[in-house]
Design a protein around this motif. Structure first.
Motif, short mmCIF file in Angstrom:
data_model
loop_
_atom_site.label_atom_id
_atom_site.label_comp_id
_atom_site.label_asym_id
_atom_site.label_seq_id
_atom_site.Cartn_x
_atom_site.Cartn_y
_atom_site.Cartn_z
N ILE A 200 22.52 20.42 -21.16
CA ILE A 200 23.71 20.11 -21.96
C ILE A 200 23.38 19.07 -23.02
N LYS A 201 22.59 18.08 -22.64
CA LYS A 201 22.19 17.04 -23.58
C LYS A 201 21.30 17.61 -24.68
N ARG A 202 20.46 18.57 -24.31
CA ARG A 202 19.54 19.19 -25.28
C ARG A 202 20.30 20.10 -26.25
N ILE A 203 21.23 20.88 -25.74
CA ILE A 203 21.96 21.84 -26.58
C ILE A 203 22.95 21.15 -27.50
N LYS A 204 23.60 20.11 -27.01
CA LYS A 204 24.57 19.36 -27.82
C LYS A 204 25.63 20.30 -28.40
N SER A 205 26.36 20.93 -27.52
CA SER A 205 27.40 21.85 -27.97
C SER A 205 28.53 21.08 -28.65
N TYR A 206 29.30 21.77 -29.46
CA TYR A 206 30.39 21.17 -30.23
C TYR A 206 31.70 21.26 -29.43
N PRO A 207 32.67 20.42 -29.77
CA PRO A 207 33.93 20.40 -29.01
C PRO A 207 34.64 21.75 -28.95
N HIS A 208 34.48 22.58 -29.97
CA HIS A 208 35.19 23.86 -29.99
C HIS A 208 34.50 24.93 -29.15
N GLN A 209 33.36 24.59 -28.56
CA GLN A 209 32.57 25.59 -27.86
C GLN A 209 32.71 25.47 -26.34
N SER A 210 32.70 26.62 -25.67
CA SER A 210 32.63 26.67 -24.21
C SER A 210 31.19 26.98 -23.81
N LEU A 211 30.68 26.28 -22.80
CA LEU A 211 29.29 26.46 -22.39
C LEU A 211 29.24 26.91 -20.94
N PHE A 212 28.41 27.95 -20.70
CA PHE A 212 28.25 28.51 -19.35
C PHE A 212 26.77 28.65 -19.01
N PHE A 213 26.50 28.64 -17.70
CA PHE A 213 25.16 28.89 -17.20
C PHE A 213 25.18 30.20 -16.42
N THR A 214 24.19 31.07 -16.68
CA THR A 214 24.10 32.34 -15.94
C THR A 214 22.69 32.52 -15.38
N THR A 215 22.59 33.35 -14.39
CA THR A 215 21.29 33.69 -13.81
C THR A 215 21.16 35.20 -13.75
N ILE A 216 19.92 35.69 -13.70
CA ILE A 216 19.68 37.13 -13.59
C ILE A 216 20.01 37.60 -12.19
N ASN A 217 20.67 38.72 -12.11
CA ASN A 217 21.01 39.34 -10.84
C ASN A 217 20.30 40.69 -10.78
N TYR A 218 19.23 40.76 -9.98
CA TYR A 218 18.47 42.01 -9.86
C TYR A 218 19.19 42.96 -8.92
N LEU A 219 19.42 44.16 -9.39
CA LEU A 219 20.17 45.17 -8.65
C LEU A 219 19.20 46.12 -7.95
N PRO A 220 19.70 46.95 -7.02
CA PRO A 220 18.81 47.88 -6.31
C PRO A 220 18.07 48.82 -7.27
N ALA A 221 16.83 49.10 -6.94
CA ALA A 221 16.01 49.98 -7.78
C ALA A 221 16.56 51.40 -7.79
N GLN A 222 16.30 52.10 -8.91
CA GLN A 222 16.74 53.47 -9.08
C GLN A 222 15.59 54.34 -9.56
N THR A 223 15.73 55.64 -9.36
CA THR A 223 14.81 56.57 -9.99
C THR A 223 15.21 56.71 -11.46
N LEU A 224 14.41 57.40 -12.23
CA LEU A 224 14.71 57.57 -13.65
C LEU A 224 16.02 58.32 -13.89
N ASP A 225 16.45 59.13 -12.92
CA ASP A 225 17.71 59.86 -13.09
C ASP A 225 18.91 59.08 -12.55
N GLY A 226 18.69 57.83 -12.13
CA GLY A 226 19.79 56.97 -11.72
C GLY A 226 20.10 56.96 -10.25
N THR A 227 19.32 57.64 -9.43
CA THR A 227 19.54 57.67 -7.98
C THR A 227 19.01 56.39 -7.34
N THR A 228 19.82 55.73 -6.52
CA THR A 228 19.39 54.50 -5.86
C THR A 228 18.25 54.79 -4.89
N VAL A 229 17.24 53.95 -4.93
CA VAL A 229 16.05 54.13 -4.09
C VAL A 229 16.30 53.54 -2.71
#
Length: 347
Positions: A200-229
């Motif tokens: 937050i200190k590094r980014i120095k967002s402005y008062p009009h801005q909302s700041l969020f933190f997200t993380t990657i969520n790895y989902l179940p693997a699929q085949t190329l045709d979309g079938t869950t492995v």
């Protein structure tokens, strides 16, 4: 490499001057920026390379598509076509670009369009849609969005703010001021309050801005045709990882938590896989003596594996696709969802 970047600083100064003058002209109204009387959301970043724009775009689609008619609009980077084009179920990455092909593959019930000139693209879409989401258009100043979402990759937040070609910024760090929402993406799921405070200190967002933190969520693997492995990866599995994305490090780290036997076939972002590339992958896979082995790729890369000249060879290989989503830290999802929905409802 670092020494070479220092040598490029004079060119960055020239680049920065040109970009700065351009932005000044847009800010002062010397260059025209076109707005629209409808919800137009831009997702982008300041850096070159991946900061998670596609997963964020997909998140917005899932959030809104039940109640609104949605269209996504992209430039269609690397496509062989020109001008405005609507994606169909048969569209390939070479026709519309990697990300639009991915969007259409996953969301059959929304419209996906590409156009180099985003204003022209929105003009074509606005009469038949309730919301338009633009992927990677933060620097497209000819269009004035109603809401801008700016992403920063957590792993790169502390890098020097150098412009191209010495650094990775497309425009100066001050360009973040135009954003309505700032997302720190690809954070560790266990990110501490202290680490968040440093960001937050590094980014120095402005008062009009909302700041969020997200993380990657790895989902179940699929085949190329979309079938869950049904199968899983364990410490005895040899994984052949095929990537042509800007930053494969998070995916590599995720896989190495499950097995150290990872052989990475790594190519540049948006790389067009050739028969030679896939032949090398197939030969290496065949030569591997492991009793348990698999090929894994990303959703974006999978779009380029669907080209007609590659399909006969690809279909012979056990290729798994690993989809990703995003999760909000600090219980931020409800606040973010309400922010987006409130913006859209005002129209």
């Amino acid at each position: 490499m670092k020494f070479l970047r220092w040598l490029l600083i004079p060119f960055s100064l020239i680049y920065g001057l040109v970009v700065g003058i351009r932005n000044w002209c847009y800010n002062r109204g010397i260059f025209k920026s076109t707005g629209f009387d409808m919800p137009v959301i831009v997702v982008g970043n300041l850096d070159v390379g991946g900061a998670g724009k596609s997963p964020m775009t997909e998140y917005l689609v899932r959030l809104l598509k039940a109640n609104y008619k949605i269209a996504t609009l992209s430039r269609g980077y690397g496509r062989a076509t020109k001008g405005f084009l609507m994606a169909t179920a048969e569209s390939k990455a070479s026709d519309i670009g990697d990300e639009p092909a991915q969007f259409k593959h996953k969301f059959h019930d929304i419209d996906v369009a590409v156009c180099e000139k985003r204003v022209d693209g929105v003009e074509q879409l606005k009469d038949n849609h309730d919301v338009i989401i633009l992927d990677d258009a933060y620097q497209h100043r000819a269009l004035e969005p109603g809401m801008s979402i700016l992403l920063f990759d957590y792993s790169r937040v502390n890098e020097p703010h150098f412009l191209l070609p010495a650094g990775n910024l497309r425009e100066s760090f001050g360009g973040r001021k135009r954003a309505d929402v700032i997302i720190i993406s690809k954070c560790p799921a266990s990110l501490t309050d202290l680490d968040q405070g440093r960001v937050i200190k590094r980014i120095k967002s402005y008062p009009h801005q909302s700041l969020f933190f997200t993380t990657i969520n790895y989902l179940p693997a699929q085949t190329l045709d979309g079938t869950t492995v049904a199968n899983t990866i364990d410490s005895q599995t040899t994984v052949f990882l095929l990537t042509g994305i800007a930053n494969p490090k998070p995916l590599l780290a995720h896989l190495k938590k499950q097995t150290q036997l990872v052989i990475h076939h790594n190519y540049p972002d948006h790389h067009r896989f050739s028969l030679k590339n896939i032949s090398k992958l197939a030969d290496d896979f065949s030569a591997c003596s492991s009793q348990k082995k698999v090929i894994i790729t990303t959703e974006k890369d999978a779009q380029r594996l669907g080209e007609q000249d590659l399909l006969p060879m690809v279909k012979k290989l056990p290729v798994w696709v690993l989809p990703i989503g995003i999760s909000f830290l600090n219980n931020g999802q409800q606040q973010f969802d309400e922010l987006i929905q409130t913006y859209v409802r005002q129209y």
